[in-house]
Design a protein around this motif. Structure first.
Motif, mmCIF file in Angstrom:
data_model
loop_
_atom_site.group_PDB
_atom_site.id
_atom_site.type_symbol
_atom_site.label_atom_id
_atom_site.label_comp_id
_atom_site.label_asym_id
_atom_site.label_seq_id
_atom_site.Cartn_x
_atom_site.Cartn_y
_atom_site.Cartn_z
ATOM 1 N N PHE A 156 22.026 56.998 62.485
ATOM 2 C CA PHE A 156 22.997 56.017 61.994
ATOM 3 C C PHE A 156 24.426 56.508 62.202
ATOM 4 N N LYS A 157 24.670 57.745 61.811
ATOM 5 C CA LYS A 157 26.016 58.293 61.952
ATOM 6 C C LYS A 157 26.427 58.415 63.419
ATOM 7 N N SER A 158 25.476 58.750 64.287
ATOM 8 C CA SER A 158 25.809 58.903 65.707
ATOM 9 C C SER A 158 26.211 57.565 66.319
ATOM 10 N N CYS A 159 25.552 56.479 65.885
ATOM 11 C CA CYS A 159 25.916 55.142 66.374
ATOM 12 C C CYS A 159 27.320 54.774 65.919
ATOM 13 N N TYR A 160 27.608 55.043 64.662
ATOM 14 C CA TYR A 160 28.933 54.737 64.107
ATOM 15 C C TYR A 160 29.991 55.622 64.769
ATOM 16 N N GLN A 161 29.652 56.899 64.968
ATOM 17 C CA GLN A 161 30.592 57.834 65.575
ATOM 18 C C GLN A 161 30.940 57.405 67.000
ATOM 19 N N LYS A 162 29.948 56.966 67.732
ATOM 20 C CA LYS A 162 30.183 56.523 69.106
ATOM 21 C C LYS A 162 31.147 55.341 69.124
ATOM 22 N N LEU A 163 30.972 54.422 68.178
ATOM 23 C CA LEU A 163 31.851 53.256 68.088
ATOM 24 C C LEU A 163 33.276 53.669 67.744
ATOM 25 N N THR A 164 33.430 54.516 66.739
ATOM 26 C CA THR A 164 34.786 54.919 66.340
ATOM 27 C C THR A 164 35.458 55.774 67.418
ATOM 28 N N ASP A 165 34.675 56.540 68.155
ATOM 29 C CA ASP A 165 35.244 57.316 69.264
ATOM 30 C C ASP A 165 35.799 56.383 70.347
ATOM 31 N N THR A 166 35.100 55.285 70.582
ATOM 32 C CA THR A 166 35.581 54.294 71.546
ATOM 33 C C THR A 166 36.898 53.691 71.082
ATOM 34 N N VAL A 167 36.974 53.391 69.790
ATOM 35 C CA VAL A 167 38.211 52.822 69.230
ATOM 36 C C VAL A 167 39.365 53.800 69.422
ATOM 37 N N LEU A 207 22.856 53.602 53.251
ATOM 38 C CA LEU A 207 23.674 53.456 54.463
ATOM 39 C C LEU A 207 25.161 53.524 54.115
ATOM 40 N N ASN A 208 25.532 52.958 52.981
ATOM 41 C CA ASN A 208 26.927 53.035 52.544
ATOM 42 C C ASN A 208 27.325 54.476 52.238
ATOM 43 N N LEU A 209 26.410 55.238 51.671
ATOM 44 C CA LEU A 209 26.688 56.646 51.417
ATOM 45 C C LEU A 209 26.929 57.376 52.736
ATOM 46 N N TRP A 210 26.066 57.148 53.717
ATOM 47 C CA TRP A 210 26.242 57.786 55.020
ATOM 48 C C TRP A 210 27.558 57.355 55.667
ATOM 49 N N THR A 211 27.928 56.082 55.488
ATOM 50 C CA THR A 211 29.183 55.582 56.044
ATOM 51 C C THR A 211 30.376 56.284 55.403
ATOM 52 N N SER A 212 30.328 56.451 54.090
ATOM 53 C CA SER A 212 31.429 57.125 53.398
ATOM 54 C C SER A 212 31.518 58.590 53.810
ATOM 55 N N GLU A 213 30.375 59.213 54.056
ATOM 56 C CA GLU A 213 30.378 60.600 54.525
ATOM 57 C C GLU A 213 30.987 60.694 55.925
#
Length: 270
Positions: A156-167, A207-213
């Motif tokens: 989950f974090k890797s998917c979010y990280q990839k998106l924010t890295d693109t931004v 998932l919200n906890l992982w997002t906040s982390e």
């Protein structure tokens, strides 16, 4: 001779009991130290997460909201259909694909959106380079929640990280803010799930906890918006859902936008 043997046996027993007692105290001491360390680490992690949460602030006003671009699932896209942003249903602040919804997975970073300024479908990366939004609010979690839980925190974090890295690569000056995914109500159709709505809300909380982390790890702001939408059981309040158990009413979005305005980043209220 017998007395000497008894005395010697008694002496050995006393020494053994003393050594056992010392070992037990050492073990207890080590366990206490380990427990103390765990408690300290838990408190530190909690404090770090609290520091990531955007705290209540003075109202940053409509101008603050107008400086955002919103990207996420259908519950984000409905900011447009509910007409709560500047421009109403013709607002240019909500981004998404033709379907109006996204699911966070490894391909999200390369997704295509309908760019509001031209109504053309272009890569998210190109849209970010063109617009260079001041603030980008990302909200993901409900779509694919069960799958993302089963795949685990790292995925989950890797998917979010990839998106924010693109931004960050496309628009380095854009300030990224992550928002909690919203809860669901008891009337949500759960026929496609093997769990009930409260278990799904438990998944969303995880998932919200992982997002906040992830926000803490990257220095992003985090909006714990879901707290204003929950009832005493942690589910979406009935009066804030539009009838299907997860899409939101206009009133709900007005509450969300007010929460964003009153939990502003420090630079917006200085």
């Amino acid at each position: 001779m017998i007395k000497k043997l008894l005395f010697f046996s008694l002496f050995i027993l006393i020494i053994y009991m003393w050594m056992t007692s010392c070992s037990a105290r050492e073990a207890e001491s080590e366990e206490d130290a380990a427990e103390s360390s765990r408690i300290t680490e838990t408190v530190q992690n909690r404090q770090e997460l609290e520091n990531v949460f955007l705290e209540q602030s003075i109202d940053a006003g409509q101008k603050y909201i107008d400086s955002f671009v919103f990207l996420g699932e259908s519950t984000t896209y409905h900011l447009k259909s509910r007409g709560v942003l500047s421009g109403g249903t013709a607002t240019k602040q909500v981004w998404g694909p033709k379907s109006g919804t996204l699911m966070l997975d490894p391909s999200t970073a390369e997704c295509r959106i309908v760019y509001p300024e031209t109504e053309e479908e272009i890569d998210l990366y190109d849209a970010l380079k063109l617009k260079e939004p001041k603030y980008l609010l990302l909200t993901f979690g409900l779509n694919g929640a069960a799958k993302n839980i089963s795949k685990g925190e790292k995925y989950f974090k890797s998917c979010y990280q990839k998106l924010t890295d693109t931004v960050k690569k496309a628009s380095p000056n854009t300030k990224i803010i992550l928002q909690s995914c919203f809860p669901v109500a008891k009337n949500m159709d759960m026929n496609n799930y093997s769990i009930d709505y409260m278990q799904l809300n438990g998944y969303i909380d995880k998932l919200n906890l992982w997002t906040s982390e992830l926000a803490r790890e990257n220095g992003f702001g985090y909006l714990n918006t879901s707290e204003i939408l929950k009832n005493e059981k942690g589910a979406l309040r009935d009066e804030l859902q539009s009838g299907d158990g997860y899409h939101l009413t206009r009133t709900a979005y007005e509450k969300i936008l007010y929460y964003i305005r009153t939990h502003a980043v420090s630079e917006a209220i200085e």
